[in-house]
Scaffold this active site. Structure first.
Site, PDB file in Angstrom:
ATOM      1  N   CYS A  55       2.358  15.194 -35.215  1.00 25.90           N
ATOM      2  CA  CYS A  55       2.865  14.683 -33.933  1.00 25.90           C
ATOM      3  C   CYS A  55       2.551  13.195 -33.781  1.00 25.90           C
ATOM      4  CB  CYS A  55       2.240  15.467 -32.786  1.00 25.90           C
ATOM      5  SG  CYS A  55       2.854  14.951 -31.179  1.00 25.90           S
ATOM      6  N   CYS A  59      -2.988  11.932 -28.601  1.00 22.65           N
ATOM      7  CA  CYS A  59      -3.882  12.671 -27.705  1.00 22.65           C
ATOM      8  C   CYS A  59      -5.234  12.879 -28.401  1.00 22.65           C
ATOM      9  CB  CYS A  59      -3.265  14.016 -27.342  1.00 22.65           C
ATOM     10  SG  CYS A  59      -1.565  13.860 -26.766  1.00 22.65           S
ATOM     11  N   CYS A  62      -6.420  16.361 -29.717  1.00 21.60           N
ATOM     12  CA  CYS A  62      -5.490  17.256 -30.419  1.00 21.60           C
ATOM     13  C   CYS A  62      -5.604  17.197 -31.943  1.00 21.60           C
ATOM     14  CB  CYS A  62      -4.057  16.949 -29.995  1.00 21.60           C
ATOM     15  SG  CYS A  62      -2.897  18.165 -30.650  1.00 21.60           S
ATOM     16  N   CYS A 100       4.557  32.494 -25.643  1.00 15.40           N
ATOM     17  CA  CYS A 100       4.573  31.037 -25.487  1.00 15.40           C
ATOM     18  C   CYS A 100       4.690  30.394 -26.866  1.00 15.40           C
ATOM     19  CB  CYS A 100       3.280  30.562 -24.838  1.00 15.40           C
ATOM     20  SG  CYS A 100       2.882  31.449 -23.326  1.00 15.40           S
ATOM     21  N   CYS A 132       7.947  31.101 -22.736  1.00 19.00           N
ATOM     22  CA  CYS A 132       7.489  29.768 -22.352  1.00 19.00           C
ATOM     23  C   CYS A 132       7.542  28.866 -23.582  1.00 19.00           C
ATOM     24  CB  CYS A 132       6.065  29.841 -21.809  1.00 19.00           C
ATOM     25  SG  CYS A 132       5.418  28.239 -21.285  1.00 19.00           S
ATOM     26  N   CYS A 192       4.784  25.145 -15.932  1.00 20.12           N
ATOM     27  CA  CYS A 192       3.439  25.514 -16.345  1.00 20.12           C
ATOM     28  C   CYS A 192       2.728  24.208 -16.632  1.00 20.12           C
ATOM     29  CB  CYS A 192       3.491  26.398 -17.597  1.00 20.12           C
ATOM     30  SG  CYS A 192       1.848  26.742 -18.271  1.00 20.12           S
ATOM     31  N   ARG A 264      -4.355  30.278 -15.477  1.00 19.55           N
ATOM     32  CA  ARG A 264      -4.552  30.819 -16.841  1.00 19.55           C
ATOM     33  C   ARG A 264      -5.855  30.308 -17.442  1.00 19.55           C
ATOM     34  NH1 ARG A 264       0.375  33.125 -18.194  1.00 19.55           N
ATOM     35  NH2 ARG A 264       2.018  32.445 -16.760  1.00 19.55           N
TER      36      ARG A 264
HETATM   37  N1  SAM Z   1       3.201  18.583 -27.799  1.00 21.62           N
HETATM   38  C1  SAM Z   1       3.328  19.304 -26.611  1.00 21.62           C
HETATM   39  C2  SAM Z   1       2.613  18.665 -25.456  1.00 21.62           C
HETATM   40  O1  SAM Z   1       1.640  17.952 -25.656  1.00 21.62           O
HETATM   41  O2  SAM Z   1       3.020  18.925 -24.329  1.00 21.62           O
HETATM   42  C3  SAM Z   1       2.914  20.743 -26.721  1.00 21.62           C
HETATM   43  C4  SAM Z   1       1.680  21.176 -27.475  1.00 21.62           C
HETATM   44  S1  SAM Z   1       0.111  20.676 -26.848  1.00 21.62           S
HETATM   45  C5  SAM Z   1      -0.915  21.179 -28.155  1.00 21.62           C
HETATM   46  C6  SAM Z   1      -0.212  21.742 -25.462  1.00 21.62           C
HETATM   47  C7  SAM Z   1      -1.485  21.536 -24.669  1.00 21.62           C
HETATM   48  O3  SAM Z   1      -2.587  22.158 -25.315  1.00 21.62           O
HETATM   49  C8  SAM Z   1      -1.978  20.137 -24.420  1.00 21.62           C
HETATM   50  O4  SAM Z   1      -1.302  19.515 -23.378  1.00 21.62           O
HETATM   51  C9  SAM Z   1      -3.437  20.335 -24.086  1.00 21.62           C
HETATM   52  O5  SAM Z   1      -3.619  20.462 -22.699  1.00 21.62           O
HETATM   53  C10 SAM Z   1      -3.779  21.631 -24.800  1.00 21.62           C
HETATM   54  N2  SAM Z   1      -4.706  21.361 -25.909  1.00 21.62           N
HETATM   55  C11 SAM Z   1      -4.391  20.820 -27.088  1.00 21.62           C
HETATM   56  N3  SAM Z   1      -5.469  20.685 -27.884  1.00 21.62           N
HETATM   57  C12 SAM Z   1      -6.523  21.141 -27.168  1.00 21.62           C
HETATM   58  C13 SAM Z   1      -7.916  21.255 -27.438  1.00 21.62           C
HETATM   59  N4  SAM Z   1      -8.448  20.833 -28.583  1.00 21.62           N
HETATM   60  N5  SAM Z   1      -8.707  21.793 -26.479  1.00 21.62           N
HETATM   61  C14 SAM Z   1      -8.162  22.202 -25.315  1.00 21.62           C
HETATM   62  N6  SAM Z   1      -6.860  22.120 -24.999  1.00 21.62           N
HETATM   63  C15 SAM Z   1      -6.040  21.594 -25.912  1.00 21.62           C
HETATM   64 FE1  SF4 Z   2       1.293  15.969 -29.881  1.00 20.31          FE
HETATM   65 FE2  SF4 Z   2      -0.969  17.314 -29.683  1.00 20.31          FE
HETATM   66 FE3  SF4 Z   2      -0.429  15.418 -27.926  1.00 20.31          FE
HETATM   67 FE4  SF4 Z   2       1.013  17.728 -27.905  1.00 20.31          FE
HETATM   68  S1  SF4 Z   2      -1.156  17.505 -27.458  1.00 20.31           S
HETATM   69  S2  SF4 Z   2       1.783  15.615 -27.720  1.00 20.31           S
HETATM   70  S3  SF4 Z   2       1.039  18.184 -30.106  1.00 20.31           S
HETATM   71  S4  SF4 Z   2      -0.763  15.127 -30.139  1.00 20.31           S
END
Ligand code: SAM
Ligand code: SF4
Ligand code: DTB
Length: 327
Positions: A55, A59, A62, A100, A132, A192, A264
């Site tokens: 990606c 973030c 992530c 989801c 979802c 959501c 959730r």
């Molecule tokens: N890329 C899309 C986005 O960011 O909307 C969808 C996937 S993203 C992995 C979905 C959500 O998972 C993120 O917005 C975050 O809130 C949560 N998330 C991701 N990594 C995480 C982590 N290490 N610990 C807790 N929540 C996490």
């Molecule tokens: Fe990409 Fe992870 Fe950020 Fe979702 S949370 S936008 S998958 S880097």
């Protein structure tokens, strides 16, 4: 008691709730919950990563960002429609009633992968489950096409407060996040949206994040509360672990602010003991992610979760269909 559904919360009011003596906070949350959701049932939601890693967003939490050394799965192609639907069928057979699906994308682009996403949504809905999708930003037209395909909800978390946001993500703005949510709402798809605790934010940041959600009109139908899973190779890998009782407080406060939303209990359960998870249910959480993995990290296994819910005396939305022994 008549429920007081408000959209004009101040950060101070919310912080006061977060800081209440725990017993008082739980009492208030339970009172609201019993009134808003008679016949309390916990929804089991199953999660599948359809497109993992690679990606473009940065973030800090992530595992799937190309900016983080944790991103080792970028070579994986997106899953095909049929295997995804097989996983959905298996999740349904195991007792889930929401499926989801996640894509590690900055935004949805038109073309074959999006057409496949629409087929997946149609397939999941055809099985009688809620569907979802979480796949980053989208256009109004894409939101409408997802709505036509029968999408129940789109997950797009605000993650943290507007004030703390640029310490976590620099490749997009809070405003872009809110604009996507508005497109989802305009298309008639449920929202959501929630966030994560344990990312170095203050209590005021948590209150400020909840304010953004609680002042949406209408409230999001679904609010995931995540505890950070500190993944090796991400900038947050050394973060001090969140306190379970802090997550309980977030759940309880979200319940008071958004009485009818599904709150959730999401990532972070593996670092919580059973009692802390049960306190979250008591505080008003009415859904868990069900299945041995989340997107890329672990989740308690299915047998443990069914035992937990059984020990707590909690019914699930599909209770009678779960076949394991309940003793
Ligand atoms: N890329 C899309 C986005 O960011 O909307 C969808 C996937 S993203 C992995 C979905 C959500 O998972 C993120 O917005 C975050 O809130 C949560 N998330 C991701 N990594 C995480 C982590 N290490 N610990 C807790 N929540 C996490
Ligand atoms: Fe990409 Fe992870 Fe950020 Fe979702 S949370 S936008 S998958 S880097
Ligand atoms: C949400 O708020 N939490 C889920 C779901 N929405 C998509 C994802 C949690 C991901 C946890 C880290 C991982 O497994 O990669």
């Amino acid at each position: 008691m008549t429920l007081n559904i408000r959209h004009d919360w101040t950060t101070e009011e919310i912080q006061t709730l977060l800081e209440l003596p725990l017993m008082e906070l739980l009492w208030q949350a339970q009172t609201v919950h019993r009134e808003a959701n008679p016949g309390y049932r916990v929804q089991l939601a199953s999660l599948l990563s359809v497109k993992t890693g690679g990606c473009e967003e940065d973030c800090a939490y992530c595992s799937q960002s190309i900016h983080n050394s944790s991103d080792v799965t970028a070579f994986e192609a997106q899953m095909q429609v049929e295997p995804v639907l097989q996983r959905a069928r298996a999740a349904k057979d195991a007792g889930a009633d929401r499926f989801c699906m996640g894509w590690a994308w900055r935004e949805i682009r038109d073309g074959a992968p999006f057409e496949a996403m629409l087929d997946m949504v149609r397939g999941v809905r055809g099985m009688g489950m809620e569907a979802c999708v979480t796949a980053g930003m989208l256009t109004g037209q894409q939101a409408e096409r997802l709505a036509e395909a029968g999408l129940t909800a789109y997950n797009h978390n605000i993650d943290t407060s507007p004030e703390h946001y640029d310490k976590i993500i620099s490749t997009r703005t809070y405003q872009e996040r809110l604009e996507t949510l508005q497109r989802v709402r305009d298309a008639g798809v449920n929202i959501c949206s929630g966030g994560i605790i344990g990312m170095g934010e203050t209590l005021r940041d948590r209150a400020s994040m909840l304010k953004v959600l609680a002042n949406m009109e209408p409230h999001p139908e679904s609010v995931p509360v995540n505890g950070l899973v500190a993944v090796e190779g991400t900038p947050l890998e050394e973060q001090v672990p969140f306190e379970s009782l802090e997550l309980v407080r977030m759940v309880a406060t979200a319940r008071i602010l958004m009485p009818r939303a599904r709150v959730r209990l999401s990532a972070g359960r593996e670092s919580m003991n059973r009692e802390a998870q049960i306190l979250c249910l008591q505080a008003g959480a009415d859904s868990i992610f069900y299945g041995d993995v989340l997107l890329t990290t672990g989740n308690p296994n299915v047998e443990e979760d069914l035992k937990l819910l059984n020990d707590a005396g909690v019914k699930t939305s599909w209770d009678s269909q779960i076949s394991i022994s309940k003793d």
